[in-house]
Scaffold this motif. Structure first.
Motif, PDB file in Angstrom:
ATOM      1  N   LEU A  87      12.447  69.378   9.396  1.00 52.87           N
ATOM      2  CA  LEU A  87      12.879  68.017   9.668  1.00 52.87           C
ATOM      3  C   LEU A  87      14.401  67.995   9.630  1.00 52.87           C
ATOM      4  CD1 LEU A  87      10.100  66.712   9.847  1.00 52.87           C
ATOM      5  CD2 LEU A  87      10.149  68.027   7.701  1.00 52.87           C
ATOM      6  N   ARG A 120      11.691  68.766  14.475  1.00 53.84           N
ATOM      7  CA  ARG A 120      12.397  67.742  15.238  1.00 53.84           C
ATOM      8  C   ARG A 120      13.840  67.730  14.753  1.00 53.84           C
ATOM      9  NH1 ARG A 120      14.575  64.497  11.208  1.00 53.84           N
ATOM     10  NH2 ARG A 120      13.011  63.391   9.987  1.00 53.84           N
ATOM     11  N   SER A 121      14.721  67.154  15.579  1.00 51.11           N
ATOM     12  CA  SER A 121      16.125  67.011  15.201  1.00 51.11           C
ATOM     13  C   SER A 121      16.654  65.698  15.737  1.00 51.11           C
ATOM     14  CB  SER A 121      16.960  68.178  15.746  1.00 51.11           C
ATOM     15  OG  SER A 121      18.318  68.034  15.356  1.00 51.11           O
ATOM     16  N   HIS A 122      16.809  64.734  14.847  1.00 50.98           N
ATOM     17  CA  HIS A 122      17.410  63.455  15.192  1.00 50.98           C
ATOM     18  C   HIS A 122      17.774  62.741  13.899  1.00 50.98           C
ATOM     19  CE1 HIS A 122      13.699  61.421  13.989  1.00 50.98           C
ATOM     20  NE2 HIS A 122      13.009  62.178  14.842  1.00 50.98           N
ATOM     21  N   ARG A 133      10.894  78.699  16.382  1.00 49.29           N
ATOM     22  CA  ARG A 133      10.020  77.628  16.856  1.00 49.29           C
ATOM     23  C   ARG A 133       8.572  78.054  17.059  1.00 49.29           C
ATOM     24  NH1 ARG A 133      12.191  75.322  22.311  1.00 49.29           N
ATOM     25  NH2 ARG A 133      10.249  74.135  22.082  1.00 49.29           N
ATOM     26  N   ASP A 177      17.635  60.394  10.878  1.00 49.64           N
ATOM     27  CA  ASP A 177      16.447  59.869  10.209  1.00 49.64           C
ATOM     28  C   ASP A 177      16.841  58.970   9.043  1.00 49.64           C
ATOM     29  OD1 ASP A 177      17.176  61.662   8.149  1.00 49.64           O
ATOM     30  OD2 ASP A 177      15.899  63.247   8.956  1.00 49.64           O
TER      31      ASP A 177
END
Length: 247
Positions: A34, A57-59, A50, A61
Motif C-alpha cells: 500500500l 496500489r500507489s496513490h 509485482r 491515502d
C-alpha cells in the motif's frame, strides 16, 4: 497462509529488503503493498515484485493505519501482520511464529523478540520486549510491532488498527486485543528487525508520540502510571536533543 500488509511512502531505498525478507519466509504468504503515492523509486521496486504480490496500489491515502487495514482486509490468511517498508523479517520468522500460534490456539496474537538496527552506525541492539503483563504494558510498550502475528479472527473482532491514530496505532491495538480477545503471548526468539533512522515518525514527532501514548494508556488502563509524568518527558527531550546534535 499469512496476510502481510506493507504500508510505504518514499521508502524505495528500504522496500526491496523488506519484500525480500517476506518472500524468503518458509510459509505461504499473500502480500499487499500500500504505497501512499511515492515520488522516489518505490514504483520501480514494486514493479520488480509485482508478479509475486497479491495486490498493490500507489496513490495518496488516509495514512498508515488506513493503509494497513486496507491491505489486510483484502487478504484471506488465517494469520495477519504488517511490515513497515523500512523493517524486515529474520529468516524463518513467520514459520516459527505460526507454529507457536498453532500450539497456543487461545492466544489472539503472538509476538517475538526484535532487534533495532541503527541506520546511521550499522549497529544492532535488542528492543525492550518482555512477556505480556497489563501493568507492564501500562508502563511502556513491551511489544515490538515487526515481531507480531495476529489471528485474523481477533483482528476482525477489534476492527484492525485505529485510523484516527498517527503514532500509537500498534500500542492501542495491543490493548484492544488484550481487552477483547485475550492476552498476547510472548515467543522468546528473535524474529524481526526494526530500522531506526531519522526519518521515522517516532523520531520526527516525539511529542505527538508521547501525547498519544499517554491518552492510550489512560483510555485502556484507566490511569497513567507516574513513570509517564517523570521519566518519559525527559526521554522525549533528550532524544530530540541527540537527534538535532547528530543530524
Amino acid at each position: 497462509m499469512v496476510t502481510v500488509a506493507v504500508p510505504s511512502f518514499n521508502q524505495g531505498r528500504f522496500l526491496d529488503k523488506a519484500l525480500t525478507s517476506i518472500f524468503e519466509q518458509e510459509v505461504p504468504v499473500e502480500v499487499f503493498v500500500l504505497d501512499g503515492g511515492s515520488t522516489d523509486d518505490s514504483l520501480k521496486i514494486i514493479s520488480r515484485w509485482r508478479h509475486h504480490l497479491a495486490g498493490f496500489r500507489s496513490h495518496r491515502d488516509d495514512g498508515q493505519a488506513a493503509a494497513i487495514n486496507e491491505g489486510i482486509q483484502q487478504g484471506r490468511g488465517k494469520f495477519v501482520c504488517w511490515l513497515n517498508s523500512d523493517d524486515w523479517f529474520l529468516p524463518g520468522a513467520l514459520s516459527r511464529l505460526v507454529s507457536f500460534a498453532e500450539a497456543n490456539p487461545t492466544a489472539p496474537m503472538v509476538y517475538g523478540q526484535c532487534l533495532n538496527y541503527l541506520d546511521k552506525t550499522g549497529a544492532f541492539n535488542k528492543v525492550w520486549v518482555e512477556p505480556f503483563n497489563e501493568c507492564r504494558l501500562a508502563a511502556r510498550c513491551i511489544i515490538s510491532q515487526p515481531g507480531t502475528l495476529i489471528r485474523r479472527s481477533a483482528w476482525e473482532r477489534v476492527g484492525g488498527v485505529d485510523p484516527n491514530l498517527t503514532m500509537t496505532m500498534d500500542y492501542d491495538l495491543w490493548w484492544r486485543l488484550h481487552k477483547a480477545a485475550g492476552s498476547p503471548l510472548f515467543f522468546g526468539e528473535l524474529v524481526a528487525v526494526n530500522r531506526v533512522h531519522f526519518e521515522t515518525k517516532t523520531m520526527t514527532h516525539r511529542r505527538l508520540h508521547y501525547q498519544e501514548a499517554i491518552a492510550t494508556v489512560r483510555r485502556h488502563h484507566g490511569r497513567v502510571p507516574l513513570k509517564w509524568w517523570l521519566a518519559q518527558p525527559y526521554s522525549v527531550w533528550f532524544k530530540s536533543f541527540v537527534r538535532r546534535f547528530q543530524s
